[in-house]
Motif scaffolding. Structure first.
Motif, short mmCIF file in Angstrom:
data_model
loop_
_atom_site.label_atom_id
_atom_site.label_comp_id
_atom_site.label_asym_id
_atom_site.label_seq_id
_atom_site.Cartn_x
_atom_site.Cartn_y
_atom_site.Cartn_z
N GLU A 145 -22.53 -11.28 -28.41
CA GLU A 145 -23.01 -10.18 -29.48
C GLU A 145 -23.66 -9.08 -28.76
N ILE A 146 -23.42 -8.00 -29.32
CA ILE A 146 -23.99 -6.98 -29.00
C ILE A 146 -25.40 -6.47 -29.44
N SER A 148 -28.54 -3.74 -30.24
CA SER A 148 -28.77 -2.36 -30.06
C SER A 148 -30.51 -2.17 -30.24
N GLU A 160 -25.85 5.60 -36.77
CA GLU A 160 -24.60 5.17 -37.24
C GLU A 160 -23.57 4.63 -36.04
N MET A 161 -23.36 5.49 -34.86
CA MET A 161 -22.60 5.09 -33.81
C MET A 161 -23.09 3.63 -33.34
N ALA A 162 -24.24 3.53 -33.28
CA ALA A 162 -24.76 2.19 -32.52
C ALA A 162 -24.45 0.94 -33.61
N ASP A 164 -22.09 1.00 -35.62
CA ASP A 164 -20.66 0.52 -35.76
C ASP A 164 -20.38 -0.58 -34.98
N VAL A 165 -20.84 -0.66 -33.70
CA VAL A 165 -20.47 -1.51 -32.93
C VAL A 165 -21.39 -2.84 -32.37
N THR A 166 -22.43 -2.73 -33.15
CA THR A 166 -23.50 -3.79 -32.79
C THR A 166 -23.52 -4.95 -33.79
N HIS A 167 -24.08 -6.05 -33.43
CA HIS A 167 -24.07 -7.06 -34.12
C HIS A 167 -25.48 -7.53 -34.68
N TYR A 188 -24.81 -0.44 -44.40
CA TYR A 188 -24.31 -1.37 -43.41
C TYR A 188 -24.51 -2.93 -44.01
N LYS A 229 -26.12 -8.18 -38.71
CA LYS A 229 -24.85 -8.11 -39.33
C LYS A 229 -24.39 -9.81 -39.85
#
Length: 231
Positions: A145-146, A148, A160-162, A164-167, A188, A229
């Motif tokens: 998992e990422i 942020s 939002e950019m962060a 979009d890719v983070t868990h 989100y 998420k």
């Protein structure tokens, strides 16, 4: 030559101060204390007080709570001049900061203005978000998992950019940014998996699972939101 130390004192609980930090503070000659406004009680000092050399010279350095990097850099430069003066006199000098010196700390604005020949040692501290996760017995990240770390003062687009890719996410600097944080968590679908921890590490620490209600109450600068998420 003497040395300059940047010491993280942890999130608030004096028992979370590291053994190394305590050892250095017990023998320090000069201690710089960060202040956001003149006359305020210094939280970092209160945490570390029992370990600070009673003979140490205490110097307050002002770091205004502003987003203007020019102003902050100026404060860092002035503090660096104080550090250099005492280190060159042969006095071991330290700057204490909440949490860890490498995470959103004014300590770094001092370091960048020091001469290359000044010997520096950074002493890590427990971060507020790690302490908050421990407080609620929650994992920050698992497997691949990422995670942020997002300052709520950032622009909505960067946040939002962060997201979009983070868990899993940590929102720091939530103070005065509640509407932005709540809107993003709703967009989100992360609101139900979020928890707000206020003054983590202090005796009056509080945990809130109803973010809307908690954030609409009294403003508290030392506030962190942990969210993830749902799979």
């Amino acid at each position: 030559m003497a040395r300059f130390y940047g010491i993280g004192v942890g999130p608030g609980d004096p028992e979370l101060l590291t053994i190394k930090a305590a050892r250095i503070l017990e023998s320090i000659d000069v201690l710089l204390l960060p202040e956001s406004q003149k006359g305020n009680n210094n939280i970092a000092y209160e945490i570390a007080a029992e370990h600070i050399n009673p003979e140490a010279k205490l110097i307050s350095v002002e770091f205004p709570m502003v987003t203007d990097t020019e102003i902050i850099n100026k404060s860092g430069k002035l503090a660096a001049e104080v550090v250099e003066r005492y280190v060159r006199e042969g006095k071991n000098t330290a700057f204490i900061t909440l949490g860890d010196p490498s995470v959103y700390s004014t300590y770094n604005y001092i370091v960048k203005h020091l001469s290359a020949d000044i010997e520096i040692e950074t002493v890590p501290g427990i971060t507020s978000f790690c302490a908050a996760a421990a407080r609620v017995n929650r994992s920050l990240a698992e497997g691949d998992e990422i995670l942020s770390i997002i300052p709520a003062t950032s622009t909505k687009r960067l946040m939002e950019m962060a997201l979009d890719v983070t868990h899993s996410v940590v929102f720091m600097k939530v103070y005065n940014q509640k509407d932005k944080v709540l809107k993003l968590l709703e967009e989100y679908e992360m609101e139900d998996s979020s928890v707000l921890v206020k003054r983590c590490g202090f005796e009056d620490c509080s945990v809130h699972y109803d973010l809307k209600e908690a954030l609409s109450g009294d403003k508290q600068y030392l506030s962190i939101v942990l969210s993830r998420k749902e799979s």
